[in-house]
Scaffold this motif. Structure first.
Motif, PDB file in Angstrom:
ATOM      1  N   PRO A  17      -3.741   0.573   7.196  1.00  0.00           N
ATOM      2  CA  PRO A  17      -2.870   0.064   8.478  1.00  0.00           C
ATOM      3  C   PRO A  17      -2.205   1.280   9.232  1.00  0.00           C
ATOM      4  O   PRO A  17      -2.010   2.285   8.818  1.00  0.00           O
ATOM      5  CB  PRO A  17      -1.754  -0.886   7.946  1.00  0.00           C
ATOM      6  N   ILE A  18      -2.219   0.876  10.522  1.00  0.00           N
ATOM      7  CA  ILE A  18      -1.809   2.265  11.671  1.00  0.00           C
ATOM      8  C   ILE A  18      -0.413   2.879  11.300  1.00  0.00           C
ATOM      9  O   ILE A  18      -0.305   4.013  11.497  1.00  0.00           O
ATOM     10  CB  ILE A  18      -2.124   1.745  12.850  1.00  0.00           C
ATOM     11  N   SER A  19       0.505   2.027  10.656  1.00  0.00           N
ATOM     12  CA  SER A  19       1.965   2.338  10.356  1.00  0.00           C
ATOM     13  C   SER A  19       1.581   3.572   9.197  1.00  0.00           C
ATOM     14  O   SER A  19       2.462   4.462   9.284  1.00  0.00           O
ATOM     15  CB  SER A  19       2.707   1.257   9.967  1.00  0.00           C
ATOM     16  N   LEU A  20       0.709   3.206   8.216  1.00  0.00           N
ATOM     17  CA  LEU A  20       0.583   4.008   7.226  1.00  0.00           C
ATOM     18  C   LEU A  20      -0.100   5.277   7.446  1.00  0.00           C
ATOM     19  O   LEU A  20       0.035   6.433   6.992  1.00  0.00           O
ATOM     20  CB  LEU A  20      -0.017   3.204   5.885  1.00  0.00           C
ATOM     21  N   GLN A  21      -1.113   5.164   8.492  1.00  0.00           N
ATOM     22  CA  GLN A  21      -1.781   6.402   8.875  1.00  0.00           C
ATOM     23  C   GLN A  21      -0.624   7.486   9.492  1.00  0.00           C
ATOM     24  O   GLN A  21      -1.076   8.643   9.153  1.00  0.00           O
ATOM     25  CB  GLN A  21      -2.548   5.944  10.108  1.00  0.00           C
ATOM     26  N   VAL A  22       0.224   7.316  10.067  1.00  0.00           N
ATOM     27  CA  VAL A  22       1.341   8.004  10.503  1.00  0.00           C
ATOM     28  C   VAL A  22       1.877   8.705   9.539  1.00  0.00           C
ATOM     29  O   VAL A  22       1.891   9.959   9.305  1.00  0.00           O
ATOM     30  CB  VAL A  22       2.386   7.397  11.358  1.00  0.00           C
ATOM     31  N   LEU A  49       0.862  -1.132   0.037  1.00  0.00           N
ATOM     32  CA  LEU A  49      -0.061  -0.006  -0.063  1.00  0.00           C
ATOM     33  C   LEU A  49       0.992   1.395   0.091  1.00  0.00           C
ATOM     34  O   LEU A  49       0.676   2.305  -0.692  1.00  0.00           O
ATOM     35  CB  LEU A  49      -0.896  -0.038   1.096  1.00  0.00           C
ATOM     36  N   GLU A  50       1.950   1.168   0.834  1.00  0.00           N
ATOM     37  CA  GLU A  50       2.741   2.351   0.891  1.00  0.00           C
ATOM     38  C   GLU A  50       3.299   2.868  -0.516  1.00  0.00           C
ATOM     39  O   GLU A  50       3.349   3.824  -1.032  1.00  0.00           O
ATOM     40  CB  GLU A  50       3.918   2.145   1.859  1.00  0.00           C
ATOM     41  N   SER A  51       3.714   1.772  -1.056  1.00  0.00           N
ATOM     42  CA  SER A  51       4.513   2.135  -2.506  1.00  0.00           C
ATOM     43  C   SER A  51       3.544   2.331  -3.604  1.00  0.00           C
ATOM     44  O   SER A  51       3.828   3.158  -4.472  1.00  0.00           O
ATOM     45  CB  SER A  51       5.496   0.901  -2.955  1.00  0.00           C
ATOM     46  N   GLU A  52       2.454   1.747  -3.460  1.00  0.00           N
ATOM     47  CA  GLU A  52       1.427   2.112  -4.261  1.00  0.00           C
ATOM     48  C   GLU A  52       1.022   3.710  -4.203  1.00  0.00           C
ATOM     49  O   GLU A  52       0.679   4.264  -5.028  1.00  0.00           O
ATOM     50  CB  GLU A  52       0.024   1.279  -3.991  1.00  0.00           C
ATOM     51  N   LEU A  53       1.029   4.153  -2.765  1.00  0.00           N
ATOM     52  CA  LEU A  53       0.700   5.218  -2.495  1.00  0.00           C
ATOM     53  C   LEU A  53       1.611   6.541  -3.244  1.00  0.00           C
ATOM     54  O   LEU A  53       1.344   7.451  -3.669  1.00  0.00           O
ATOM     55  CB  LEU A  53       0.085   5.847  -1.112  1.00  0.00           C
TER      56      LEU A  53
END
Ligand SMILES: Nc1ncnc2c1ncn2[C@@H]1O[C@H](COP(=O)(O)OP(=O)(O)OP(=O)(O)O)[C@@H](O)[C@H]1O
Ligand SMILES: [Mg+2]
Length: 468
Positions: free
Chosen positions: A253-258, A213-217
């Motif tokens: 996921p909460i890590s990505l929320q930050v 998700l992170e790299s997608e975003l």
């Protein structure tokens, strides 16, 4: 009665000098502003430069004759009433012209009264046309925002909020049960902003594995992780200048929320595996069918992000809280599926409508849309019958009051509306669709019945004897 400004200018086309002269005099006297030309070619030339709401043209003329002129006017879609003058060909040719799009004709020789009367007729018709147009626009405005249908108070409120906030770059949080139109609304916000020309990029946070998700975003650098053979732009970059729609936000996921919170605060992103930041200009719209506040309380959603997203919060009400929108939605989807399947279904039979109004629609508008699509494909004839709808709907019809969706709804207005629609549907059922008999059972006037039927989108098949 002098003509309204919009209808004053009349173009007279005749090769005979004395007819032109006569018409100029008659028209001026009646308050018009006529211009006269001697042939079809000249008329066309003028029409392509100026607007004439009315053209009066002779049929037989040397060069381009009246019929050819009419054909050109129709082909080029000039917005004008064409009146033909017939002398030689008689009525037959004139009628042929009317079939080809002329508004009316008169015979030569004519009297001044005759001509003026005809123009007055045009005037009345135009006023009526514009009035209808205005009413229709008003209707559209009230019951629809973009493609979003609704006339219930909560939907009107939604439209009002969207109109106000769409132009600004503020973050928007959309909540509502599945199928209530969150994505539809997000697209409407984008379309009604000055970002409309740039991209609207949707991403479903629940559908993408957490580690991607992170790299997608945000994109990633080459070699950032195993499999990252090339550098890749993220969706934030794709949405540059436009809108990013984060669907199922509650599943992030909460890590990505930050990280997302940091992006929102600084308007900067960092690709995975890179140190430098790039600034971005993206409007964020987030949607969720979850109760985010509850998730905050549980500790699965960050409170600071919640407040950051919650600047503008639009809640889409479930369909069972706004039964008065059901008939409008039915009409909307019938029109759409008629186009899609080239059918000409005109409505829903009374028992089916009763069921559609009684059913609680747990899947909201999407479920209604699917039910209608299915019924259109299964059904025959121009009215959808109850047996074309899914079984759970038929149960709802049979279950009657006990299972009514709005039993806990205490709004008098809404309850009365749905009761009225129900009584009307039942009365029509009892009378086999005969409205004259139905209005007696209902103890309302025939006229009131027609208005209410229209309001609630209740249709009666013509074959069962409408009685009106
Ligand atoms: N008010 C409305 N007027 C017309 N169509 C609507 C309306 N609300 C929803 N729809 C239609 O219903 C379907 C579902 O809408 P949408 O996908 O926007 O719902 P959603 O809230 O995003 O649902 P989910 O949470 O399941 O993703 C779409 O086809 C949409 O066009
Ligand atoms: Mg959705």
């Amino acid at each position: 009665m002098s003509p309204p400004d919009g209808l004053k200018r009349v173009l007279v086309v005749d090769d005979e000098e004395n007819i032109r002269h006569l018409l100029l005099v008659v028209l001026k006297k009646a308050g018009y502003e006529p211009t006269a030309v001697a042939g079809g070619e000249q008329a066309l030339e003028l029409l392509s430069e100026q607007r004439f709401p009315v053209v009066i043209s002779d049929i037989r003329m040397p060069g381009m004759d009246g019929r050819e002129l009419l054909a050109e006017i129709t082909a080029r879609e000039f917005d004008t009433y064409v009146v033909m003058m017939s002398a030689y060909g008689g009525d037959e040719v004139a009628i042929e012209c009317m079939k080809a799009g002329a508004y009316d004709y008169f015979n030569k020789p004519f009297t001044a009264d005759e001509v003026v009367l005809l123009l007055r007729k045009i005037q009345e018709r135009e006023v009526l046309f514009q009035e209808n147009q205005r009413l229709r626009e008003e209707l559209d405005e009230r019951f629809q925002f973009d493609n979003i249908i609704g006339r219930s108070d909560p939907m009107k409120q939604v439209f009002g909020t969207v109109t106000k906030i769409a132009p600004y770059k503020t973050t928007v949080l959309l909540t509502g049960e599945s199928g209530t139109g969150k994505e539809l609304l997000a697209r409407a916000v984008h379309r009604n902003s000055d970002r409309a020309a740039a991209s609207f990029v949707p991403i479903n946070c629940a559908a993408i594995p957490e580690n991607l998700l992170e790299s997608e975003l945000f994109g990633h650098a080459r070699g950032a992780f195993t499999g990252a053979v090339k550098a890749k732009r993220g969706l934030f970059q794709e949405a540059s200048g436009g809108t990013l729609f984060l669907d199922e936000m509650g599943e992030m996921p909460i890590s990505l929320q930050v990280k997302l919170l940091r992006v929102l605060e600084n308007d900067e992103i960092r690709r995975v595996g890179e140190n430098k930041v790039e600034s971005i200009d993206v409007r964020l719209i987030a949607a969720t069918s979850r109760d985010l506040e509850k998730r905050v309380a549980e500790g699965t959603f960050r409170e600071d992000l919640f407040y950051r997203l919650n600047v503008v919060h639009i809640r889409l009400p479930p369909l069972r809280e706004r039964p008065e929108d059901v008939p409008l939605l039915i009409e909307h989807f019938l029109a759409r599926f008629n186009r899609k399947f080239t059918k000409s279904v005109t409505g829903v039979e009374a028992p089916a409508l009763k069921a559609l109004l009684a059913y609680p629609w747990p899947g909201n508008v999407r479920e209604l849309e699917n039910a209608l699509e299915r019924a259109m494909l299964l059904g025959e004839g121009d009215q959808l019958a109850l047996d074309s709808f899914p079984p759970q709907l038929r149960d709802a019809a049979a279950g009657g009051r006990r299972r009514r969706a709005d039993d806990h709804d205490l709004s008098i207005k809404r309850r009365v509306a749905s009761l009225e629609a129900d009584l009307i549907a039942r009365a029509l059922e009892h009378t086999g669709g005969n409205r004259t008999h139905a209005c007696k059972l209902l103890e309302i006037s025939h006229r009131a019945l027609l208005y209410k039927m229209r309001d609630y989108g209740i249709d009666v098949p013509a074959r069962s004897g409408g009685g009106s």
